[in-house]
Design a protein around this motif. Structure first.
Motif, mmCIF file in Angstrom:
data_model
loop_
_atom_site.group_PDB
_atom_site.id
_atom_site.type_symbol
_atom_site.label_atom_id
_atom_site.label_comp_id
_atom_site.label_asym_id
_atom_site.label_seq_id
_atom_site.Cartn_x
_atom_site.Cartn_y
_atom_site.Cartn_z
ATOM 1 N N ILE A 43 -16.258 -1.717 16.249
ATOM 2 C CA ILE A 43 -16.871 -2.384 18.361
ATOM 3 C C ILE A 43 -15.737 -1.860 19.408
ATOM 4 O O ILE A 43 -14.584 -2.027 18.566
ATOM 5 C CB ILE A 43 -16.757 -3.576 18.454
ATOM 6 N N ASP A 44 -16.046 -0.910 19.632
ATOM 7 C CA ASP A 44 -14.846 -0.384 21.026
ATOM 8 C C ASP A 44 -14.298 -1.765 21.792
ATOM 9 O O ASP A 44 -12.795 -1.536 21.740
ATOM 10 C CB ASP A 44 -15.772 0.727 22.001
ATOM 11 N N ASN A 45 -14.901 -2.392 22.377
ATOM 12 C CA ASN A 45 -14.043 -3.563 23.768
ATOM 13 C C ASN A 45 -14.012 -4.612 22.766
ATOM 14 O O ASN A 45 -14.983 -5.413 22.576
ATOM 15 C CB ASN A 45 -14.841 -3.632 24.235
ATOM 16 N N ALA A 46 -12.653 -5.151 22.049
ATOM 17 C CA ALA A 46 -12.581 -6.300 21.337
ATOM 18 C C ALA A 46 -11.217 -6.838 21.734
ATOM 19 O O ALA A 46 -10.523 -6.228 21.889
ATOM 20 C CB ALA A 46 -12.753 -5.969 19.942
ATOM 21 N N THR A 47 -11.510 -7.961 21.273
ATOM 22 C CA THR A 47 -10.374 -9.018 21.298
ATOM 23 C C THR A 47 -9.930 -9.613 19.854
ATOM 24 O O THR A 47 -10.347 -10.276 19.222
ATOM 25 C CB THR A 47 -10.231 -10.089 22.924
ATOM 26 N N GLU A 64 -17.733 -6.565 22.739
ATOM 27 C CA GLU A 64 -18.644 -5.801 23.233
ATOM 28 C C GLU A 64 -18.700 -4.566 23.781
ATOM 29 O O GLU A 64 -18.227 -3.519 23.338
ATOM 30 C CB GLU A 64 -18.940 -6.789 24.563
ATOM 31 N N GLN A 65 -20.069 -4.251 23.374
ATOM 32 C CA GLN A 65 -20.676 -2.560 23.933
ATOM 33 C C GLN A 65 -21.427 -1.857 24.390
ATOM 34 O O GLN A 65 -22.714 -2.932 24.191
ATOM 35 C CB GLN A 65 -20.206 -2.098 22.173
ATOM 36 N N ARG A 66 -21.556 -1.298 25.215
ATOM 37 C CA ARG A 66 -22.287 -1.020 26.022
ATOM 38 C C ARG A 66 -23.850 -0.250 25.179
ATOM 39 O O ARG A 66 -25.298 -0.683 25.529
ATOM 40 C CB ARG A 66 -22.373 -0.156 26.892
ATOM 41 N N THR A 67 -23.640 0.809 24.479
ATOM 42 C CA THR A 67 -24.386 1.054 24.011
ATOM 43 C C THR A 67 -23.448 1.591 22.465
ATOM 44 O O THR A 67 -22.263 1.552 22.292
ATOM 45 C CB THR A 67 -24.451 2.427 24.535
ATOM 46 N N PHE A 68 -24.994 1.318 21.594
ATOM 47 C CA PHE A 68 -24.293 1.602 19.819
ATOM 48 C C PHE A 68 -25.231 2.926 19.300
ATOM 49 O O PHE A 68 -25.823 2.717 19.407
ATOM 50 C CB PHE A 68 -24.156 0.547 18.887
ATOM 51 N N ARG A 75 -28.127 -1.368 22.382
ATOM 52 C CA ARG A 75 -27.441 -1.521 23.628
ATOM 53 C C ARG A 75 -26.987 -2.996 23.690
ATOM 54 O O ARG A 75 -27.778 -3.620 23.407
ATOM 55 C CB ARG A 75 -27.615 -0.972 24.774
ATOM 56 N N ASN A 76 -26.230 -3.099 24.328
ATOM 57 C CA ASN A 76 -25.758 -4.965 25.125
ATOM 58 C C ASN A 76 -25.747 -5.616 23.793
ATOM 59 O O ASN A 76 -25.673 -6.832 23.864
ATOM 60 C CB ASN A 76 -26.471 -5.438 25.704
ATOM 61 N N VAL A 77 -24.356 -4.638 22.813
ATOM 62 C CA VAL A 77 -24.138 -4.844 21.610
ATOM 63 C C VAL A 77 -22.830 -5.869 22.079
ATOM 64 O O VAL A 77 -22.080 -6.427 22.980
ATOM 65 C CB VAL A 77 -23.608 -4.023 20.776
ATOM 66 N N SER A 78 -22.836 -7.343 21.300
ATOM 67 C CA SER A 78 -21.968 -8.435 21.205
ATOM 68 C C SER A 78 -21.611 -8.939 20.154
ATOM 69 O O SER A 78 -22.846 -9.308 19.309
ATOM 70 C CB SER A 78 -22.613 -10.020 22.381
ATOM 71 N N VAL A 79 -20.762 -9.056 19.797
ATOM 72 C CA VAL A 79 -20.080 -9.561 18.063
ATOM 73 C C VAL A 79 -19.216 -10.787 18.287
ATOM 74 O O VAL A 79 -17.868 -10.299 19.284
ATOM 75 C CB VAL A 79 -19.515 -7.901 17.280
ATOM 76 N N SER A 80 -19.108 -11.551 17.052
ATOM 77 C CA SER A 80 -17.881 -12.472 16.797
ATOM 78 C C SER A 80 -18.274 -12.737 15.729
ATOM 79 O O SER A 80 -18.836 -12.592 14.656
ATOM 80 C CB SER A 80 -18.039 -14.200 17.652
ATOM 81 N N ALA A 81 -16.825 -12.393 15.094
ATOM 82 C CA ALA A 81 -16.452 -12.264 13.860
ATOM 83 C C ALA A 81 -15.621 -13.316 13.260
ATOM 84 O O ALA A 81 -14.414 -13.846 14.262
ATOM 85 C CB ALA A 81 -15.927 -11.402 12.846
ATOM 86 N N VAL A 82 -14.848 -14.196 11.999
ATOM 87 C CA VAL A 82 -13.741 -14.544 11.431
ATOM 88 C C VAL A 82 -13.455 -14.010 10.900
ATOM 89 O O VAL A 82 -13.801 -13.861 9.288
ATOM 90 C CB VAL A 82 -14.252 -16.160 11.870
ATOM 91 N N ILE A 83 -11.743 -14.228 10.737
ATOM 92 C CA ILE A 83 -11.901 -13.070 9.238
ATOM 93 C C ILE A 83 -10.198 -13.867 8.640
ATOM 94 O O ILE A 83 -9.109 -14.344 9.262
ATOM 95 C CB ILE A 83 -11.152 -11.869 9.664
ATOM 96 N N ARG A 84 -10.622 -13.731 7.289
ATOM 97 C CA ARG A 84 -9.696 -14.748 6.577
ATOM 98 C C ARG A 84 -8.773 -13.973 6.822
ATOM 99 O O ARG A 84 -8.411 -13.027 6.588
ATOM 100 C CB ARG A 84 -10.177 -14.837 4.650
ATOM 101 N N HIS A 85 -7.621 -14.864 6.163
ATOM 102 C CA HIS A 85 -6.077 -14.166 6.120
ATOM 103 C C HIS A 85 -6.066 -12.981 5.481
ATOM 104 O O HIS A 85 -4.999 -12.135 5.341
ATOM 105 C CB HIS A 85 -4.639 -15.081 5.481
ATOM 106 N N ASP A 86 -7.076 -13.192 4.026
ATOM 107 C CA ASP A 86 -6.409 -11.835 2.961
ATOM 108 C C ASP A 86 -7.901 -11.456 3.755
ATOM 109 O O ASP A 86 -8.400 -10.240 2.635
ATOM 110 C CB ASP A 86 -6.989 -12.580 1.834
ATOM 111 N N GLY A 87 -8.593 -10.600 4.365
ATOM 112 C CA GLY A 87 -9.709 -9.886 4.440
ATOM 113 C C GLY A 87 -10.848 -9.984 4.391
ATOM 114 O O GLY A 87 -11.561 -9.535 5.243
#
Length: 132
Positions: A43-47, A64-68, A75-87
Motif C-alpha cells: 500500500i502507498d500511504n502507510a505508517t 490507506e489507499q484510494r484506489t488499488f 477503492r477506499n482500501v484500509s490495511v492494518s498488520a502486525v509483523i513479528r521481528h523475524d518477518g
C-alpha cells in the motif's frame, strides 16, 4: 490427529469447512495469507510503529489507499498488520469497496496467527462431523 482445517461463513450465511492438508501448519507458507500479504502490504500511504508483544519487538503497519489495481477495481482500501521481528505477518486486516458504478460490495478480509509453536489438539466436533 494431523492436519489443517478451515471453517468459514459465506455471504449467504452458510458455514462451510474443509481440510487444507495433512501436514503440520506452516503459517509463513499459507497460500491465501501469502497472496493477501503480497497484494495489500504494498500500500502507498502507510505508517509503521514499533510495539512490544510477549517481550518481542513487533511492527504495526497501518495504511490507506484510494484506489488499488487488481483484477477487479477496488477503492477506499484500509490495511492494518502486525509483523513479528523475524518477518512473520502475525495478523492482517483489510477492508475495501470492490466494484464499479453499476455494482459493488464492501469486503473485509483478515487473518491472525495466535499461540504459535508446537501443540497437539483434538479435532473439533465440526471436523469430525464433516468426515462422517
Amino acid at each position: 490427529p494431523d492436519g489443517r482445517y478451515v471453517r468459514y461463513t459465506e455471504l449467504d450465511g452458510e458455514t462451510r469447512q474443509r481440510q487444507l492438508g495433512s501436514t503440520a501448519p506452516r503459517p509463513e507458507l499459507d497460500r491465501e495469507a501469502t497472496v493477501a500479504i503480497e497484494r495489500f502490504l504494498t500500500i502507498d500511504n502507510a505508517t509503521v510503529s514499533v510495539r512490544r508483544d510477549d517481550g518481542e519487538r513487533h511492527y504495526e503497519l497501518r495504511g490507506e489507499q484510494r484506489t488499488f489495481v487488481t483484477e477487479r477495481p477496488i477503492r477506499n482500501v484500509s490495511v492494518s498488520a502486525v509483523i513479528r521481528h523475524d518477518g512473520l505477518v502475525r495478523s492482517l486486516s483489510v477492508q475495501y469497496w470492490r466494484g464499479n458504478s453499476d455494482w459493488g460490495e464492501f469486503v473485509r478480509y483478515s487473518f491472525a496467527y495466535e499461540r504459535l509453536g508446537t501443540t497437539t489438539v483434538e479435532k473439533p466436533a465440526w471436523v469430525r462431523a464433516s468426515e462422517d
